[in-house]
Scaffold this motif. Structure first.
Motif, mmCIF file in Angstrom:
data_model
loop_
_atom_site.group_PDB
_atom_site.id
_atom_site.type_symbol
_atom_site.label_atom_id
_atom_site.label_comp_id
_atom_site.label_asym_id
_atom_site.label_seq_id
_atom_site.Cartn_x
_atom_site.Cartn_y
_atom_site.Cartn_z
ATOM 1 N N LEU A 1 -18.086 21.747 -9.728
ATOM 2 C CA LEU A 1 -18.873 22.969 -9.863
ATOM 3 C C LEU A 1 -18.126 24.038 -9.099
ATOM 4 C CD1 LEU A 1 -21.068 20.448 -9.738
ATOM 5 C CD2 LEU A 1 -22.701 22.335 -9.872
ATOM 6 N N GLN A 2 -17.736 25.115 -9.782
ATOM 7 C CA GLN A 2 -16.821 26.080 -9.178
ATOM 8 C C GLN A 2 -17.209 27.513 -9.496
ATOM 9 O OE1 GLN A 2 -12.751 25.664 -10.469
ATOM 10 N NE2 GLN A 2 -11.964 26.547 -8.577
ATOM 11 N N LEU A 3 -17.173 28.345 -8.458
ATOM 12 C CA LEU A 3 -17.325 29.784 -8.614
ATOM 13 C C LEU A 3 -15.952 30.425 -8.660
ATOM 14 C CD1 LEU A 3 -20.205 30.508 -6.086
ATOM 15 C CD2 LEU A 3 -20.327 30.756 -8.561
ATOM 16 N N PRO A 4 -15.822 31.606 -9.260
ATOM 17 C CA PRO A 4 -14.531 32.290 -9.245
ATOM 18 C C PRO A 4 -14.064 32.506 -7.821
ATOM 19 C CG PRO A 4 -16.056 33.404 -10.709
ATOM 20 C CD PRO A 4 -16.852 32.381 -9.958
ATOM 21 N N GLY A 5 -12.774 32.376 -7.589
ATOM 22 C CA GLY A 5 -12.233 32.574 -6.256
ATOM 23 C C GLY A 5 -12.474 33.981 -5.753
ATOM 24 N N LYS A 6 -12.697 34.089 -4.454
ATOM 25 C CA LYS A 6 -12.910 35.401 -3.842
ATOM 26 C C LYS A 6 -11.818 35.640 -2.814
ATOM 27 C CE LYS A 6 -17.907 35.200 -4.442
ATOM 28 N NZ LYS A 6 -19.227 35.242 -3.783
ATOM 29 N N SER A 7 -11.298 36.830 -2.806
ATOM 30 C CA SER A 7 -10.236 37.182 -1.867
ATOM 31 C C SER A 7 -10.804 37.363 -0.475
ATOM 32 C CB SER A 7 -9.552 38.479 -2.307
ATOM 33 O OG SER A 7 -8.697 38.946 -1.299
ATOM 34 N N ALA A 8 -10.278 36.611 0.501
ATOM 35 C CA ALA A 8 -10.796 36.678 1.869
ATOM 36 C C ALA A 8 -10.647 38.060 2.457
ATOM 37 C CB ALA A 8 -10.063 35.643 2.735
ATOM 38 N N GLY A 9 -9.601 38.754 2.117
ATOM 39 C CA GLY A 9 -9.369 40.053 2.733
ATOM 40 C C GLY A 9 -10.288 41.143 2.238
ATOM 41 N N LYS A 10 -10.944 40.930 1.118
ATOM 42 C CA LYS A 10 -11.752 41.992 0.526
ATOM 43 C C LYS A 10 -13.241 41.850 0.811
ATOM 44 C CE LYS A 10 -8.569 42.931 -3.298
ATOM 45 N NZ LYS A 10 -8.410 42.997 -4.765
ATOM 46 N N VAL A 11 -13.671 40.704 1.399
ATOM 47 C CA VAL A 11 -15.090 40.501 1.664
ATOM 48 C C VAL A 11 -15.457 41.113 2.998
ATOM 49 C CG1 VAL A 11 -16.902 38.788 2.004
ATOM 50 C CG2 VAL A 11 -15.113 38.386 0.309
ATOM 51 N N GLY B 1 -23.832 33.693 -13.914
ATOM 52 C CA GLY B 1 -23.380 33.820 -12.532
ATOM 53 C C GLY B 1 -21.969 33.290 -12.352
ATOM 54 N N ARG B 2 -21.314 32.973 -13.495
ATOM 55 C CA ARG B 2 -19.899 32.540 -13.510
ATOM 56 C C ARG B 2 -19.674 31.249 -12.726
ATOM 57 N NH1 ARG B 2 -15.936 37.138 -11.907
ATOM 58 N NH2 ARG B 2 -17.346 37.317 -10.124
ATOM 59 N N LEU B 3 -20.675 30.389 -12.708
ATOM 60 C CA LEU B 3 -20.507 29.068 -12.108
ATOM 61 C C LEU B 3 -20.092 28.100 -13.215
ATOM 62 C CD1 LEU B 3 -20.764 26.973 -9.865
ATOM 63 C CD2 LEU B 3 -23.217 26.849 -10.354
ATOM 64 N N SER B 4 -18.904 27.535 -13.083
ATOM 65 C CA SER B 4 -18.398 26.636 -14.123
ATOM 66 C C SER B 4 -18.636 25.176 -13.733
ATOM 67 C CB SER B 4 -16.908 26.876 -14.357
ATOM 68 O OG SER B 4 -16.159 26.501 -13.212
ATOM 69 N N ILE B 5 -18.914 24.356 -14.743
ATOM 70 C CA ILE B 5 -19.088 22.911 -14.582
ATOM 71 C C ILE B 5 -17.968 22.250 -15.376
ATOM 72 C CG2 ILE B 5 -20.737 21.005 -14.705
ATOM 73 C CD1 ILE B 5 -21.874 23.482 -13.343
ATOM 74 N N ARG B 6 -17.181 21.435 -14.704
ATOM 75 C CA ARG B 6 -16.068 20.785 -15.393
ATOM 76 C C ARG B 6 -16.066 19.291 -15.077
ATOM 77 N NH1 ARG B 6 -12.378 23.234 -13.185
ATOM 78 N NH2 ARG B 6 -11.220 21.715 -11.947
ATOM 79 N N GLY C 1 -17.749 14.952 -20.984
ATOM 80 C CA GLY C 1 -16.508 15.619 -20.631
ATOM 81 C C GLY C 1 -16.466 17.040 -21.162
ATOM 82 N N GLY C 2 -15.616 17.862 -20.567
ATOM 83 C CA GLY C 2 -15.484 19.236 -21.021
ATOM 84 C C GLY C 2 -15.837 20.221 -19.922
ATOM 85 N N THR C 3 -16.043 21.475 -20.332
ATOM 86 C CA THR C 3 -16.313 22.561 -19.379
ATOM 87 C C THR C 3 -17.449 23.429 -19.907
ATOM 88 O OG1 THR C 3 -14.003 22.610 -18.675
ATOM 89 C CG2 THR C 3 -15.325 24.542 -18.159
ATOM 90 N N LEU C 4 -18.276 23.906 -18.998
ATOM 91 C CA LEU C 4 -19.384 24.789 -19.315
ATOM 92 C C LEU C 4 -19.462 25.844 -18.219
ATOM 93 C CD1 LEU C 4 -22.171 25.427 -20.790
ATOM 94 C CD2 LEU C 4 -23.196 23.889 -19.107
ATOM 95 N N THR C 5 -19.763 27.077 -18.613
ATOM 96 C CA THR C 5 -19.955 28.127 -17.606
ATOM 97 C C THR C 5 -21.405 28.582 -17.630
ATOM 98 O OG1 THR C 5 -17.676 28.890 -17.818
ATOM 99 C CG2 THR C 5 -19.247 30.403 -16.798
ATOM 100 N N TRP C 6 -22.074 28.432 -16.483
ATOM 101 C CA TRP C 6 -23.444 28.896 -16.327
ATOM 102 C C TRP C 6 -23.451 30.393 -16.054
ATOM 103 C CZ3 TRP C 6 -25.038 24.441 -12.550
ATOM 104 C CH2 TRP C 6 -25.678 23.429 -13.279
#
Length: 455
Positions: free
Chosen positions: A316-326, A303-308, A296-301
């Motif tokens: 497994l989660q990447l930081p959110g990206k704004s659709a309007g800015k890509v 490349g800002r990929l987090s494991i929770r 249990g717990g959280t780890l960030t690899w």
């Protein structure tokens, strides 16, 4: 030696009648023996040859080597392509070692020649000592099976007919057939790690531990190639079996399902899951993630990929990206690699014959009929109003509706690369091919595209 080459061709189905083979020839013993042996077997197997030589511009003798290969091929009645590339500039641009830059430039050149002449195979002169050196190099780096399996006799249209032939056999073949190879004295320079392994470590192992060390390492690589193929297939199946859902930049796995896997599959599944989100991870990073997944717990690899690990789920989660800015738009490099840093992906492109066997479920790669495409091709993000004709459909469909049908979250849609030919969508990368560009029985040449993690 010729019998060994013939056996390798037969065992690994390297060549079939009608093949056109680009042969990479440096002028050294290995490539010269390769060319001569393939020329000797040409009538037996019914293929044609095209010689290719690249001047890397790194040695004073390079121009003379190029002329030697040109004259040799012409004297043997073989078509030949000789070119020069600026490897040092490529190295600086791509931040590579000189060996890695030379290798990439060389293989890009072979692909270009193959595309220009319509070749179905590219033959290179790697032999048994090269294979043994590669196994040891990767072992010293701490590689797993993926690295220890070393070089394959065949990978796509790249073939290595000399992979089970020793350097001594090649030297004898050259003498027996009156061949006079050029010598690259950088192969003696101990500043390069491969040369130290070649001239120091391998002789030591042969002298003190195992006289048949080259054959032993080659046999080990062959065994591991088969083991790796099996484990890779098991890992893909295991990952698909425990994915609960995909939510934009998040992959949710069944935590208990992951814990029930054998440790070897646990590691591979975590690496595959990270690759699905465009990240590569090291062994130590995977081991730390395994501990989190168990306890249990959280780890960030990196490349800002987090494991929770939370309850019954593993996120497994990447930081959110704004659709309007890509927003991105690049010309597709054919052949070559086109990085898409905005989305953490890249598209690798090569000209290839139609695949003999293709599993439809592999949506991270596509084969398109090259004759139906108009260069230059573009890779860009989704724009409002985009439409295309999905594979198997009679009419067109709005891309937005297609995304909805595929249950793709709104935040994820602008991150999907689109391959465009004259304003028409040919491939929705990672999701689906357009009907108008599919391969048919009439297809003679394809554009093979593969979506890969970047960097």
């Amino acid at each position: 030696m010729l019998d060994r080459v013939r056996q390798t061709i037969q065992d690994y189905h390297l060549l079939v009648p009608g093949d056109k083979v680009v042969v990479g020839v440096s002028g050294g013993p290995d490539s010269l023996a390769l060319l001569h042996s393939l020329m000797t077997l040409q009538e037996e197997y019914g293929y044609t040859l095209q010689v290719a030589h690249l001047n890397h511009g790194l040695r004073p003798e390079a121009a003379a080597d190029a002329e030697y290969v040109r004259d040799l091929a012409t004297g043997w009645g073989l078509p030949v392509t000789v070119a020069q590339r600026d490897v040092l500039a490529y190295r600086q641009e791509h931040h590579l070692s000189i060996e890695a830059a030379a290798r990439e430039v060389r293989y890009n050149f072979f692909q270009e020649v193959a595309a220009a002449v319509g070749a179905t195979r590219i033959a290179v002169g790697h032999q048994a000592e090269d294979q043994a050196e590669t196994v040891l190099l990767n072992l010293l780096r701490g590689s797993g099976l993926t690295g220890l399996k070393a070089m394959l006799p065949r990978r796509g249209r790249l073939i290595r007919p000399l992979l089970f032939v020793t350097r001594a056999e090649i030297e004898a073949y050259c003498r027996d057939n009156g061949l006079h190879p050029r010598r690259d004295f950088t192969n003696e320079d101990p500043a390069y790690r491969r040369n130290k392994i070649r001239h120091q470590l391998l002789p030591l192992l042969a002298r003190e531990y195992n006289p048949a060390i080259v054959a032993t390492l080659g046999r080990t690589a062959l065994i591991l190639q088969e083991d790796e193929a099996l484990l890779a297939d098991l890992a893909h199946r295991a990952l698909e079996g425990i994915i609960k859902r995909r939510e934009g930049e998040t992959l949710v796995l069944d935590r208990q399902g992951w814990q029930d896997l054998a440790p070897a599959l646990q590691r591979r599944v975590l690496r595959l899951a990270a690759a699905t989100l465009g990240r590569r991870v090291s062994f130590n990073q995977v081991e730390k993630a395994r501990a989190v997944a168990r306890e249990g717990g959280t780890l960030t690899w990196p490349g800002r990929l987090s494991i929770r690990a939370r309850g019954a789920e593993l996120h497994l989660q990447l930081p959110g990206k704004s659709a309007g800015k890509v927003s991105f738009s690049y010309q597709l490099q054919v052949p070559g690699l086109t990085p898409l840093p905005e989305v953490g992906k890249a598209i690798r492109a090569e000209i290839a014959p139609p695949p003999r066997a293709f599993k439809p479920g592999r949506e991270d790669e596509a084969w398109l009929d090259r004759a139906k495409l108009k260069q230059p091709l573009l890779v860009r993000n989704w724009l409002p109003g985009d439409c295309f004709r999905p594979l198997g459909m009679k009419g067109t469909k709005k891309l937005q509706d297609y995304f909805i049908d595929r249950h793709l979250p709104a935040a994820r849609r602008p991150l999907i690369p689109l391959v465009i030919s004259e304003g028409r969508i040919a491939w929705v990368a990672g999701l689906g091919l357009a009907e108008d560009f599919k391969v048919t029985p009439a297809t003679r040449e394809t554009l093979h595209l593969k979506l890969e993690p970047w960097p």
